[in-house]
Design an enzyme around this catalytic site. Sequence first.
Site, PDB file in Angstrom:
ATOM      1  N   GLY A   5       0.798  -1.228   0.000  1.00 27.89           N
ATOM      2  CA  GLY A   5       0.000   0.000   0.000  1.00 27.89           C
ATOM      3  C   GLY A   5       0.825   1.270   0.000  1.00 27.89           C
ATOM      4  O   GLY A   5       0.281   2.370  -0.053  1.00 27.89           O
ATOM      5  N   LYS A  26      -3.368  -1.264 -14.901  1.00 29.87           N
ATOM      6  CA  LYS A  26      -4.803  -0.993 -14.961  1.00 29.87           C
ATOM      7  C   LYS A  26      -5.296  -0.999 -13.519  1.00 29.87           C
ATOM      8  O   LYS A  26      -4.906  -1.859 -12.727  1.00 29.87           O
ATOM      9  CB  LYS A  26      -5.475  -2.110 -15.767  1.00 29.87           C
ATOM     10  CG  LYS A  26      -6.970  -2.031 -15.796  1.00 29.87           C
ATOM     11  CD  LYS A  26      -7.457  -1.421 -17.108  1.00 29.87           C
ATOM     12  CE  LYS A  26      -8.932  -1.064 -17.016  1.00 29.87           C
ATOM     13  NZ  LYS A  26      -9.209   0.287 -17.492  1.00 29.87           N
ATOM     14  N   HIS A  51      -9.365  -9.411  -1.940  1.00 24.38           N
ATOM     15  CA  HIS A  51      -7.940  -9.683  -1.742  1.00 24.38           C
ATOM     16  C   HIS A  51      -7.780 -11.147  -1.369  1.00 24.38           C
ATOM     17  O   HIS A  51      -8.125 -11.552  -0.265  1.00 24.38           O
ATOM     18  CB  HIS A  51      -7.367  -8.774  -0.653  1.00 24.38           C
ATOM     19  CG  HIS A  51      -5.903  -8.975  -0.430  1.00 24.38           C
ATOM     20  ND1 HIS A  51      -5.256  -8.606   0.720  1.00 24.38           N
ATOM     21  CD2 HIS A  51      -4.957  -9.515  -1.217  1.00 24.38           C
ATOM     22  CE1 HIS A  51      -3.979  -8.923   0.614  1.00 24.38           C
ATOM     23  NE2 HIS A  51      -3.784  -9.473  -0.545  1.00 24.38           N
ATOM     24  N   HIS A  91      -5.172  -0.833   4.465  1.00 21.37           N
ATOM     25  CA  HIS A  91      -4.162  -1.894   4.312  1.00 21.37           C
ATOM     26  C   HIS A  91      -3.905  -2.673   5.600  1.00 21.37           C
ATOM     27  O   HIS A  91      -2.971  -3.467   5.663  1.00 21.37           O
ATOM     28  CB  HIS A  91      -2.851  -1.348   3.729  1.00 21.37           C
ATOM     29  CG  HIS A  91      -3.065  -0.569   2.464  1.00 21.37           C
ATOM     30  ND1 HIS A  91      -3.449  -1.168   1.285  1.00 21.37           N
ATOM     31  CD2 HIS A  91      -3.002   0.752   2.209  1.00 21.37           C
ATOM     32  CE1 HIS A  91      -3.603  -0.245   0.357  1.00 21.37           C
ATOM     33  NE2 HIS A  91      -3.342   0.940   0.894  1.00 21.37           N
ATOM     34  N   ARG A 128       7.640 -13.910   3.868  1.00 23.96           N
ATOM     35  CA  ARG A 128       7.678 -14.111   5.319  1.00 23.96           C
ATOM     36  C   ARG A 128       6.465 -14.927   5.766  1.00 23.96           C
ATOM     37  O   ARG A 128       5.546 -15.166   4.991  1.00 23.96           O
ATOM     38  CB  ARG A 128       7.598 -12.749   6.010  1.00 23.96           C
ATOM     39  CG  ARG A 128       6.330 -12.008   5.587  1.00 23.96           C
ATOM     40  CD  ARG A 128       5.965 -10.834   6.455  1.00 23.96           C
ATOM     41  NE  ARG A 128       4.599 -10.426   6.212  1.00 23.96           N
ATOM     42  CZ  ARG A 128       4.192  -9.606   5.256  1.00 23.96           C
ATOM     43  NH1 ARG A 128       5.066  -9.074   4.421  1.00 23.96           N
ATOM     44  NH2 ARG A 128       2.913  -9.311   5.111  1.00 23.96           N
TER      45      ARG A 128
HETATM   46  C1  MV4 Z   1      -3.934  -2.422  -6.768  1.00 25.35           C
HETATM   47  C2  MV4 Z   1      -5.277  -2.074  -6.582  1.00 25.35           C
HETATM   48  C3  MV4 Z   1      -6.055  -1.874  -7.709  1.00 25.35           C
HETATM   49  N1  MV4 Z   1      -5.522  -2.000  -8.942  1.00 25.35           N
HETATM   50  N2  MV4 Z   1      -3.446  -2.547  -8.016  1.00 25.35           N
HETATM   51  C4  MV4 Z   1      -2.638  -2.192  -2.220  1.00 25.35           C
HETATM   52  C5  MV4 Z   1      -1.533  -2.880  -1.499  1.00 25.35           C
HETATM   53  C6  MV4 Z   1      -0.679  -3.480  -2.533  1.00 25.35           C
HETATM   54  N3  MV4 Z   1      -0.370  -4.806  -2.119  1.00 25.35           N
HETATM   55  C7  MV4 Z   1      -1.451  -3.437  -3.777  1.00 25.35           C
HETATM   56  N4  MV4 Z   1      -2.644  -2.714  -3.523  1.00 25.35           N
HETATM   57  C8  MV4 Z   1      -3.556  -2.500  -4.480  1.00 25.35           C
HETATM   58  N5  MV4 Z   1      -3.115  -2.643  -5.742  1.00 25.35           N
HETATM   59  C9  MV4 Z   1      -4.228  -2.328  -9.067  1.00 25.35           C
HETATM   60  N6  MV4 Z   1      -3.718  -2.447 -10.276  1.00 25.35           N
HETATM   61  C10 MV4 Z   1      -5.762  -1.953  -5.284  1.00 25.35           C
HETATM   62  C11 MV4 Z   1      -4.891  -2.164  -4.219  1.00 25.35           C
HETATM   63  C12 MV4 Z   1      -5.482  -2.034  -2.914  1.00 25.35           C
HETATM   64  C13 MV4 Z   1      -5.588  -3.127  -2.032  1.00 25.35           C
HETATM   65  C14 MV4 Z   1      -5.137  -4.386  -2.363  1.00 25.35           C
HETATM   66  C15 MV4 Z   1      -5.245  -5.431  -1.489  1.00 25.35           C
HETATM   67  C16 MV4 Z   1      -5.855  -5.248  -0.253  1.00 25.35           C
HETATM   68  C17 MV4 Z   1      -6.310  -4.020   0.094  1.00 25.35           C
HETATM   69  C18 MV4 Z   1      -6.191  -2.942  -0.782  1.00 25.35           C
HETATM   70  C19 MV4 Z   1      -6.681  -1.696  -0.415  1.00 25.35           C
HETATM   71  C20 MV4 Z   1      -6.555  -0.648  -1.275  1.00 25.35           C
HETATM   72  C21 MV4 Z   1      -5.949  -0.806  -2.512  1.00 25.35           C
END
Ligand code: MV4
Length: 447
Positions: free
Chosen positions: A166, A202, A209, A236, A292
């Site tokens: 995040g 994109k 998740h 996050h 991890r």
């Molecule tokens: C993203 C996304 C939407 N589209 N990538 C947030 C943490 C990092 N691990 C990647 N994250 C995200 N990547 C694309 N292309 C939305 C998030 C995201 C998110 C992802 C997993 C769990 C919670 C989240 C909360 C906000 C945004």
Amino acid sequence: MSYKVLIANRGEIALRAIRACKELGIKTVSVYSEADKDLKHLRFSDETVCIGPASPTQSYLNIPAILSAAELTSANAIYPGYGFLAEDHNFAEMCEKSGFKFIGPTSETIQKMGDKITAKTLAEKSGIQIVPGYKDEIPSDNDEFKKIARDIGYPIMIKATAGGGGRGMRVVEREEDLIGHAEITMQEAKNGFGNETIYLEKFIGNPRHIEVQIVGDGKGKAIHLGTRDCSMQRRHQKIIEEAPALNINQEALNKTLIACVNLCEEINYEGVGTIEFLYEDNQFYFIEMNTRIQVEHPVTEMITGFDLVKAQLRIALEMPIKLNQDDINFHGHSLECRINAEDPDNFQPSPGTITKMHTPGGFGIRYDSHIYGGYRVPPNYDSLLAKIITQANSRSSAIKRMLSALDEFFIEGIKTNHPLHQRILHDDTFKENKHTINYLENEFLKK
Ligand code: MV4
């Protein structure tokens, strides 16, 4: 040969690691900060070493102090847990060079997965579906850059290759914002991580998740332990996790699980790891790999009977371990509620002394925690107090069991998010498993 493992962490995961060491006949050294001298696990450890003041940078992140403690106690290996130095490739390398086995993947693997473009490239090579985007060098010509973004299609997400979890990311809704947002993200990445490299994806607007647990022996053999759904989160920070992820397209899932095992076998992955995905419209999109043990590992343990922490130790210390996919069976459903020392209304940390408490128990209930009545929660570390884990034959039964466990559980003296958990578990969207990563912040908390 008698092994000694130094545990370079605190709180519930330090206790979890000591319990696993004891079962394997491994001696333990616990390091602690001045704020943590009353932690429960120190009583269960063979040796303890104070490594510095409360401030994490002077204690649990203080590499020379930890290596000195390992030297002083003649430890063979170092267990990093999660957070702190767990994914610091420099620390892993210094352990290796000082003659201590870092319990986890090689420093090289940690470094590769820490670079999100490299991780994405490796994942794609193994047949894992990635988020469509652009991960080559950003052209200096703005029109060329705009063309690349237009081809991906708005909204797009700009991410720093050294970011993750995040940090270092930004959504771009329209072309006018592209150049400015890219410059800000690069500047922040340069200041925050010392690496300004960015890539484009994109934007996946409303996904779940989902993550896949894997275990590798470091010699080219790996297995998966199925999925977890961690969509119930705020900023996050995961709040409730479960295993397995339900209502998933079976064909997409099978392909993804096989590709995850392929990735781990191709890189000779050693230890446990988690491959994170966004899941939307029956598709999995790789986002990153964590090298991890994770906070939520117990839900996987509860449905598989596979002890992930013991596996970490066995693999690192070259004790025999059988890793056959056919030996892994999945039983029912498991949920984990993270109990945090925070105000349930505004999420502000709530450190202080626990005056009185009672822990839940019973059939299908697991309680992982370092706290006790009279314990003072220091303000210096993250607010996780306890993990309540339930297992039952179905998701709905696991939810009911959790509600019963939460009824028994109380903590007095400090505020916790206990009431938030009770509200979520009674929520229809949650009960119907229809929530996405946006649900808690954008809908539930606004009700
Ligand atoms: C993203 C996304 C939407 N589209 N990538 C947030 C943490 C990092 N691990 C990647 N994250 C995200 N990547 C694309 N292309 C939305 C998030 C995201 C998110 C992802 C997993 C769990 C919670 C989240 C909360 C906000 C945004």
